[in-house]
Design a protein around this motif. Structure first.
Motif, PDB file in Angstrom:
ATOM      1  N   VAL A  50      61.686  73.711 -30.573  1.00 43.12           N
ATOM      2  CA  VAL A  50      60.319  74.003 -31.022  1.00 43.12           C
ATOM      3  C   VAL A  50      59.315  73.069 -30.327  1.00 43.12           C
ATOM      4  N   ASP A  51      59.692  71.790 -30.114  1.00 40.78           N
ATOM      5  CA  ASP A  51      58.805  70.895 -29.349  1.00 40.78           C
ATOM      6  C   ASP A  51      58.514  71.529 -27.974  1.00 40.78           C
ATOM      7  N   ARG A  52      59.583  72.042 -27.338  1.00 38.33           N
ATOM      8  CA  ARG A  52      59.421  72.551 -25.962  1.00 38.33           C
ATOM      9  C   ARG A  52      58.667  73.876 -25.930  1.00 38.33           C
ATOM     10  N   ALA A  73      51.448  65.486 -21.456  1.00 36.83           N
ATOM     11  CA  ALA A  73      52.095  66.177 -22.580  1.00 36.83           C
ATOM     12  C   ALA A  73      53.409  65.474 -22.887  1.00 36.83           C
ATOM     13  N   GLU A  74      53.712  65.319 -24.172  1.00 34.37           N
ATOM     14  CA  GLU A  74      54.861  64.488 -24.547  1.00 34.37           C
ATOM     15  C   GLU A  74      56.151  64.922 -23.861  1.00 34.37           C
ATOM     16  N   GLU A  75      56.432  66.205 -23.826  1.00 38.01           N
ATOM     17  CA  GLU A  75      57.722  66.637 -23.297  1.00 38.01           C
ATOM     18  C   GLU A  75      57.718  66.856 -21.783  1.00 38.01           C
ATOM     19  N   SER A  76      56.547  67.015 -21.156  1.00 36.29           N
ATOM     20  CA  SER A  76      56.487  67.304 -19.712  1.00 36.29           C
ATOM     21  C   SER A  76      55.945  66.149 -18.890  1.00 36.29           C
ATOM     22  N   ILE A  90      48.571  65.687 -25.225  1.00 38.55           N
ATOM     23  CA  ILE A  90      49.133  66.783 -26.030  1.00 38.55           C
ATOM     24  C   ILE A  90      50.406  66.355 -26.743  1.00 38.55           C
ATOM     25  N   ASP A  91      50.410  66.511 -28.052  1.00 36.54           N
ATOM     26  CA  ASP A  91      51.658  66.393 -28.806  1.00 36.54           C
ATOM     27  C   ASP A  91      51.917  67.742 -29.474  1.00 36.54           C
ATOM     28  N   PRO A  92      52.918  68.482 -28.962  1.00 32.93           N
ATOM     29  CA  PRO A  92      53.133  69.846 -29.450  1.00 32.93           C
ATOM     30  C   PRO A  92      53.719  69.883 -30.855  1.00 32.93           C
ATOM     31  N   LEU A  93      54.367  68.789 -31.248  1.00 32.78           N
ATOM     32  CA  LEU A  93      54.958  68.725 -32.598  1.00 32.78           C
ATOM     33  C   LEU A  93      54.993  67.244 -32.967  1.00 32.78           C
ATOM     34  N   ASP A  94      54.031  66.826 -33.721  1.00 34.68           N
ATOM     35  CA  ASP A  94      53.986  65.430 -34.148  1.00 34.68           C
ATOM     36  C   ASP A  94      54.590  65.374 -35.555  1.00 34.68           C
ATOM     37  N   GLY A  95      55.773  64.769 -35.616  1.00 38.43           N
ATOM     38  CA  GLY A  95      56.537  64.819 -36.867  1.00 38.43           C
ATOM     39  C   GLY A  95      57.870  65.511 -36.628  1.00 38.43           C
ATOM     40  N   THR A  96      58.419  65.325 -35.442  1.00 34.69           N
ATOM     41  CA  THR A  96      59.672  66.021 -35.091  1.00 34.69           C
ATOM     42  C   THR A  96      60.807  65.669 -36.042  1.00 34.69           C
ATOM     43  N   THR A  97      60.906  64.400 -36.442  1.00 29.39           N
ATOM     44  CA  THR A  97      62.008  64.014 -37.346  1.00 29.39           C
ATOM     45  C   THR A  97      61.875  64.781 -38.663  1.00 29.39           C
TER      46      THR A  97
END
Ligand code: IPD
Ligand code: CA
Ligand code: CA
Length: 275
Positions: A50-52, A73-76, A90-97
């Motif tokens: 989902v982050d990606r 971007a956090e993942e790229s 860009i943080d696509p999902l902040d709160g991944t845990t």
């Protein structure tokens, strides 16, 4: 003050909004259906499909509307024109845990820096269905209604929030002492697991102050402009001007800024704070 016209800022704000809403739809659709949870930099630093997927959606929106801008971007990582004075964090999902465990506290964050200064930000929390937005000089809103920080003046009357970075087991500078000390001095310290929610909760007046170390620009750029437009203040722990890349931030309603800064700077070592 930004050199941009209100109309130009509004255009960027609309882009930020489209980006966080597109990613937020993915967080909603995929909730409870994760198939892939991996560890990234160290144990406990998670990344999911989902982050990606959410990040890919945001990149599509930015490439469509502002292809000339740089993106962090956090993942790229860093993408785009290296000489642009515009940089999206860009943080696509902040709160991944939280998301990976099925704990419904997470948000999408998109902030725009111009020459290193945050000028536009949007944070969407799909679990509260809240869209926080701001642009410099245009004010801050939650679901299009103006927001303002709290008026709490005394540290002893505050509720605060903080977080603990993924490197916390590898350093004694892990925020544990500060967490205990401020828990002692205030009405409570919360830990939501999403820096974007933490800083925007200060902007909404629900929380009086937030501090954290070990955070990244994508965690806070949108939140900084939303908080400052809501009347709040952001600095380094010691009250000096914030350096976004330093990984340390103190963000408050302004009224308690000096007293929280003093407490952070003077935090006694963990074993001795109540002796
Ligand atoms: C994390 C969250 C958390 C904070 C961590 C961040 P992630 O972001 O914002 O609240 O304490 O430092 O890394 O990994 O969920 O995007
Ligand atoms: Ca984050
Ligand atoms: Ca993230």
């Amino acid at each position: 003050m930004s050199k941009h016209s209100p109309e130009q800022l509004q255009i960027f704000l609309d882009v930020a909004t489209e980006a966080v809403m597109a990613a937020g739809a993915i967080l909603q659709e995929r909730w409870g259906k994760l198939t892939n949870i991996e560890e990234k930099s160290r144990p406990g630093d998670l990344v999911t499909e989902v982050d990606r997927l959410a990040e890919a959606e945001i990149l599509k929106v930015l490439r469509r509307h502002v292809p000339e801008h740089q993106i962090l971007a956090e993942e790229s990582g860093k993408l785009g024109e290296l000489d642009s004075e515009y940089l999206w964090a860009i943080d696509p999902l902040d709160g991944t845990t939280n998301y990976a465990h099925g704990y419904p506290v997470a948000a999408v964050s998109a902030g725009l820096l111009f020459e290193g200064v945050p000028i536009v930000g949007a944070v969407y929390n799909p679990f509260r269905n809240e869209l926080l937005r701001a642009a410099s000089g245009l004010g801050a809103t939650c679901n299009r209604r103006p927001i303002q920080v709290s008026q709490t003046k005394e540290l002893s009357k505050t509720i605060l929030v903080t977080g603990f970075a993924y490197d916390r087991r590898e350093t004694t500078d892990n925020n544990y002492a500060e967490f205990c000390y401020l828990t002692h001095l205030t009405q409570g310290v919360r830990r939501s697991g999403s820096a974007a929610i933490d800083i925007t909760d200060v902007a909404c007046g629900r929380i009086d102050g937030y501090w954290e170390r070990g955070i990244s620009p994508w965690d806070i750029v949108a939140g900084i402009i939303i908080l400052t437009e809501a009347g709040g203040k952001v600095t380094a722990y010691d009250g000096s001007p914030l350096k976004i890349e330093s990984g340390r931030i103190l963000a408050t309603n302004g009224q308690i800024h000096n007293s929280l800064s003093k407490a952070l700077v003077e935090t006694p070592p963990l074993a001795n704070w109540n002796s």
